[in-house]
Scaffold this motif. Structure first.
Motif, PDB file in Angstrom:
ATOM      1  N   VAL A 173       2.384   9.597   6.898  1.00 19.55           N
ATOM      2  CA  VAL A 173       2.336   9.265   5.474  1.00 19.55           C
ATOM      3  C   VAL A 173       2.298  10.540   4.634  1.00 19.55           C
ATOM      4  O   VAL A 173       3.001  10.657   3.616  1.00 19.55           O
ATOM      5  N   LEU A 174       1.501  11.517   5.040  1.00 19.65           N
ATOM      6  CA  LEU A 174       1.422  12.763   4.292  1.00 19.65           C
ATOM      7  C   LEU A 174       2.752  13.525   4.328  1.00 19.65           C
ATOM      8  O   LEU A 174       3.141  14.162   3.345  1.00 19.65           O
ATOM      9  N   ARG A 175       3.461  13.434   5.435  1.00 19.13           N
ATOM     10  CA  ARG A 175       4.777  14.089   5.493  1.00 19.13           C
ATOM     11  C   ARG A 175       5.772  13.393   4.579  1.00 19.13           C
ATOM     12  O   ARG A 175       6.665  14.036   4.019  1.00 19.13           O
ATOM     13  N   ALA A 176       5.611  12.086   4.422  1.00 16.61           N
ATOM     14  CA  ALA A 176       6.494  11.375   3.500  1.00 16.61           C
ATOM     15  C   ALA A 176       6.218  11.790   2.059  1.00 16.61           C
ATOM     16  O   ALA A 176       7.135  11.852   1.233  1.00 16.61           O
ATOM     17  N   LEU A 177       4.965  12.098   1.740  1.00 16.63           N
ATOM     18  CA  LEU A 177       4.589  12.463   0.377  1.00 16.63           C
ATOM     19  C   LEU A 177       4.797  13.941   0.085  1.00 16.63           C
ATOM     20  O   LEU A 177       5.111  14.320  -1.038  1.00 16.63           O
ATOM     21  N   CYS A 178       4.599  14.780   1.106  1.00 15.63           N
ATOM     22  CA  CYS A 178       4.583  16.236   0.895  1.00 15.63           C
ATOM     23  C   CYS A 178       5.804  16.953   1.432  1.00 15.63           C
ATOM     24  O   CYS A 178       5.991  18.148   1.163  1.00 15.63           O
ATOM     25  N   GLY A 179       6.611  16.277   2.226  1.00 13.82           N
ATOM     26  CA  GLY A 179       7.755  16.918   2.860  1.00 13.82           C
ATOM     27  C   GLY A 179       7.607  16.891   4.363  1.00 13.82           C
ATOM     28  O   GLY A 179       6.500  16.963   4.899  1.00 13.82           O
ATOM     29  N   SER A 180       8.710  16.815   5.060  1.00 14.91           N
ATOM     30  CA  SER A 180       8.676  16.634   6.514  1.00 14.91           C
ATOM     31  C   SER A 180       8.092  17.823   7.257  1.00 14.91           C
ATOM     32  O   SER A 180       7.707  17.702   8.427  1.00 14.91           O
TER      33      SER A 180
ATOM     34  N   LEU B 131       0.828  -1.200   0.000  1.00 11.88           N
ATOM     35  CA  LEU B 131       0.000   0.000   0.000  1.00 11.88           C
ATOM     36  C   LEU B 131       0.868   1.258   0.000  1.00 11.88           C
ATOM     37  O   LEU B 131       0.578   2.224  -0.708  1.00 11.88           O
ATOM     38  N   GLY B 132       1.931   1.253   0.782  1.00  9.58           N
ATOM     39  CA  GLY B 132       2.845   2.384   0.789  1.00  9.58           C
ATOM     40  C   GLY B 132       3.522   2.581  -0.553  1.00  9.58           C
ATOM     41  O   GLY B 132       3.698   3.712  -1.013  1.00  9.58           O
ATOM     42  N   LEU B 133       3.890   1.485  -1.202  1.00  9.97           N
ATOM     43  CA  LEU B 133       4.521   1.566  -2.517  1.00  9.97           C
ATOM     44  C   LEU B 133       3.544   2.129  -3.545  1.00  9.97           C
ATOM     45  O   LEU B 133       3.911   2.940  -4.410  1.00  9.97           O
ATOM     46  N   LEU B 134       2.279   1.721  -3.451  1.00  6.86           N
ATOM     47  CA  LEU B 134       1.251   2.238  -4.355  1.00  6.86           C
ATOM     48  C   LEU B 134       1.096   3.745  -4.183  1.00  6.86           C
ATOM     49  O   LEU B 134       1.012   4.497  -5.164  1.00  6.86           O
ATOM     50  N   MET B 135       1.079   4.205  -2.930  1.00  5.71           N
ATOM     51  CA  MET B 135       0.921   5.632  -2.670  1.00  5.71           C
ATOM     52  C   MET B 135       2.151   6.405  -3.147  1.00  5.71           C
ATOM     53  O   MET B 135       2.024   7.470  -3.750  1.00  5.71           O
ATOM     54  N   ARG B 136       3.329   5.885  -2.888  1.00 12.04           N
ATOM     55  CA  ARG B 136       4.566   6.547  -3.312  1.00 12.04           C
ATOM     56  C   ARG B 136       4.637   6.668  -4.830  1.00 12.04           C
ATOM     57  O   ARG B 136       5.197   7.641  -5.362  1.00 12.04           O
ATOM     58  N   SER B 137       4.059   5.719  -5.557  1.00 14.93           N
ATOM     59  CA  SER B 137       4.128   5.710  -7.022  1.00 14.93           C
ATOM     60  C   SER B 137       3.020   6.527  -7.677  1.00 14.93           C
ATOM     61  O   SER B 137       2.999   6.657  -8.904  1.00 14.93           O
ATOM     62  N   SER B 138       2.081   7.058  -6.877  1.00 18.40           N
ATOM     63  CA  SER B 138       0.949   7.806  -7.421  1.00 18.40           C
ATOM     64  C   SER B 138       1.390   9.162  -7.959  1.00 18.40           C
ATOM     65  O   SER B 138       2.399   9.730  -7.528  1.00 18.40           O
ATOM     66  N   ASP B 139       0.612   9.696  -8.908  1.00 11.70           N
ATOM     67  CA  ASP B 139       0.957  10.977  -9.535  1.00 11.70           C
ATOM     68  C   ASP B 139       0.790  12.149  -8.579  1.00 11.70           C
ATOM     69  O   ASP B 139       1.633  13.047  -8.534  1.00 11.70           O
ATOM     70  N   THR B 140      -0.311  12.176  -7.839  1.00 10.85           N
ATOM     71  CA  THR B 140      -0.609  13.305  -6.954  1.00 10.85           C
ATOM     72  C   THR B 140      -0.952  12.822  -5.558  1.00 10.85           C
ATOM     73  O   THR B 140      -1.224  11.632  -5.337  1.00 10.85           O
ATOM     74  N   VAL B 141      -0.950  13.763  -4.619  1.00  9.65           N
ATOM     75  CA  VAL B 141      -1.325  13.430  -3.249  1.00  9.65           C
ATOM     76  C   VAL B 141      -2.773  12.931  -3.209  1.00  9.65           C
ATOM     77  O   VAL B 141      -3.097  11.993  -2.483  1.00  9.65           O
ATOM     78  N   GLY B 142      -3.642  13.538  -4.009  1.00 10.56           N
ATOM     79  CA  GLY B 142      -5.028  13.082  -4.063  1.00 10.56           C
ATOM     80  C   GLY B 142      -5.134  11.645  -4.530  1.00 10.56           C
ATOM     81  O   GLY B 142      -5.897  10.846  -3.971  1.00 10.56           O
ATOM     82  N   ASP B 143      -4.354  11.276  -5.566  1.00 11.44           N
ATOM     83  CA  ASP B 143      -4.352   9.888  -6.039  1.00 11.44           C
ATOM     84  C   ASP B 143      -3.888   8.945  -4.937  1.00 11.44           C
ATOM     85  O   ASP B 143      -4.432   7.852  -4.754  1.00 11.44           O
ATOM     86  N   ALA B 144      -2.861   9.357  -4.206  1.00 12.29           N
ATOM     87  CA  ALA B 144      -2.325   8.514  -3.134  1.00 12.29           C
ATOM     88  C   ALA B 144      -3.346   8.317  -2.025  1.00 12.29           C
ATOM     89  O   ALA B 144      -3.518   7.202  -1.506  1.00 12.29           O
ATOM     90  N   LEU B 145      -4.042   9.377  -1.635  1.00 15.72           N
ATOM     91  CA  LEU B 145      -5.029   9.268  -0.559  1.00 15.72           C
ATOM     92  C   LEU B 145      -6.246   8.461  -0.999  1.00 15.72           C
ATOM     93  O   LEU B 145      -6.838   7.733  -0.194  1.00 15.72           O
ATOM     94  N   ARG B 146      -6.609   8.559  -2.269  1.00 17.12           N
ATOM     95  CA  ARG B 146      -7.721   7.733  -2.759  1.00 17.12           C
ATOM     96  C   ARG B 146      -7.312   6.270  -2.805  1.00 17.12           C
ATOM     97  O   ARG B 146      -8.138   5.381  -2.594  1.00 17.12           O
ATOM     98  N   ALA B 147      -6.035   6.004  -3.062  1.00 17.15           N
ATOM     99  CA  ALA B 147      -5.542   4.624  -3.006  1.00 17.15           C
ATOM    100  C   ALA B 147      -5.604   4.100  -1.576  1.00 17.15           C
ATOM    101  O   ALA B 147      -5.975   2.945  -1.337  1.00 17.15           O
ATOM    102  N   LEU B 148      -5.233   4.960  -0.624  1.00 11.96           N
ATOM    103  CA  LEU B 148      -5.321   4.571   0.786  1.00 11.96           C
ATOM    104  C   LEU B 148      -6.767   4.279   1.165  1.00 11.96           C
ATOM    105  O   LEU B 148      -7.058   3.293   1.851  1.00 11.96           O
TER     106      LEU B 148
END
Length: 393
Positions: free
Chosen positions: A178-185, A111-128
């Motif tokens: 998770v959001l800090r990993a995607l958006c910055g610490s 699941l983390g790999l799927l989110m990391r590979s997503s195009d946008t933060v919105g795509d990642a959160l919808r995957a979650l």
């Protein structure tokens, strides 16, 4: 099930693969279970607090081998009960927060790999939102967008169960990491909402979320600007995303959920967002309202029954764990008027909401009482200093 020693244990012996599924089984967790990461994080935190693990497991009536490092699944409700007991024994009101902050994007496996590979933060959160079940079948994540504000909430399937508020706190800390990993610490929400009474020491919560924290809320949620959803993720890999998503769908197919189970998960996050409508649920399932009713009838239930079940569960949680008035709870659950909510609750519980609250609040507010010193067995003091977890990855 019962262990040889007669203790109740809902732990499965299968291993968890490095990719995030059950090694050798190719399945997601069964309903009501969660993968081992939370157990490992809880074990680490309890060791740091100086807790007696054997005593805690014995008192919680759990398998004494739970913390032995085996690769297993564990019941969501059993872990909730253990966390609630540990909060009481360690006198650490933010134990759920300490456990949740140790979850990183990498620890979510596939699941983390799927989110990391997503195009946008919105795509990642919808995957979650769509695929949390490959890690956790005891809770649901819901994403709501309201003009310029987005709300991401975490809702245990049994919000009235012991320790559910601590589970929600843990889940919200996990989402923040998770959001800090995607958006910055340095990322921080506009506000964090927690469905639990305010502890005496709130410093730890402000230090972690870096935002105002509202206790006694109707749900566990992070609030942030809608524009964040369109933010692109550095290193997004569409090809990898497709491969991982295909694999996750195979895992989900190997441990299928009924339409009833899927709607229960949806309603748990929708019931306090005033989106608890059969028409909307049908659209999300890409079927007609008539087909939805027919399929639920074949499974021995109805949308109204499932919606009422979700409303009752959340109503009990809010009555027990928050200071919201009955009128506020009625509005949060989208009842047209207080009388309608009171009538419905009497039908569900056999008593009024106020009477139910009076009867159940003393048993569900341990985190308010445990901060007062009192003689009982081997209590361990909890430092109010917030210990940062590992950097998000």
């Amino acid at each position: 099930m019962l262990s040889p020693a007669g203790l109740r244990t809902n732990v499965f012996p299968e291993g968890i693969g490095a990719a995030g599924d059950l090694a050798g089984t190719g399945k997601a967790p069964p309903a009501g279970f969660i993968q081992l990461d939370i157990v490992q994080a809880l074990h680490t935190v309890l060791i740091e607090l100086g807790a007696d693990l054997d005593d805690l497991l014995t008192e919680a009536d759990l398998d004494p081998r739970l913390f032995n490092g085996g690769h297993r699944l564990v019941s969501f409700t059993d872990i909730g009960r253990l966390i609630a007991l540990a909060v009481d024994r360690t006198r650490c009101p933010h134990l759920g927060l300490l456990v949740g902050q140790r979850t990183t994007l990498a620890s979510l496996g596939l699941l983390g790999l799927l989110m990391r590979s997503s195009d946008t933060v919105g795509d990642a959160l919808r995957a979650l939102e769509a695929h949390l079940c490959v890690q956790n079948r005891g809770a649901a994540v819901g994403l709501g967008v309201y003009d310029d504000i987005a709300v991401l909430n975490y809702a245990p399937h049994q919000p009235e169960a012991e320790g559910a508020a601590h589970h929600a706190e843990r889940g919200l800390a996990m989402i923040a990491n998770v959001l800090r990993a995607l958006c910055g610490s340095d990322w921080a929400p506009l506000e964090a909402l927690l469905p639990r009474p305010a502890p005496r020491d709130r410093v730890s919560y402000g230090s972690f979320f870096r935002a105002p924290v509202r206790f006694g809320a109707e749900t566990a949620a992070l609030v942030f600007p809608t524009e964040l959803l369109s933010q692109r993720i550095a290193g997004a890999d569409p090809a990898m995303r497709q491969r991982v998503e295909d694999h996750i769908r195979r895992l989900e197919a190997a441990e299928p959920s009924s339409l009833t189970d899927k709607l229960r998960e949806y309603l748990q996050t929708a019931v306090t967002r005033q989106r608890c409508k059969a028409e909307r649920a049908a659209r999300l399932r890409l079927i007609s309202r008539r087909t939805l009713s027919r399929r639920l009838r074949a499974e021995g239930t109805s949308f109204r029954r499932l919606a009422n079940e979700a409303q009752f569960r959340v109503a009990k949680k809010l009555l027990a764990n928050t200071g919201m008035s009955v009128t506020q709870i009625s509005a949060a659950l989208d009842f047209s008027e207080l009388a309608a909510f009171t009538h419905a609750f009497r039908r569900w519980a056999g008593m009024s909401p106020s009477a139910w609250r009076q009867a159940h609040r003393p048993a569900t507010t341990r985190d308010q009482r445990h901060e007062e010193p009192r003689p009982r067995g081997r209590d361990i003091g909890c430092s109010s200093t917030f210990a940062p977890g590992p950097a998000p990855s």
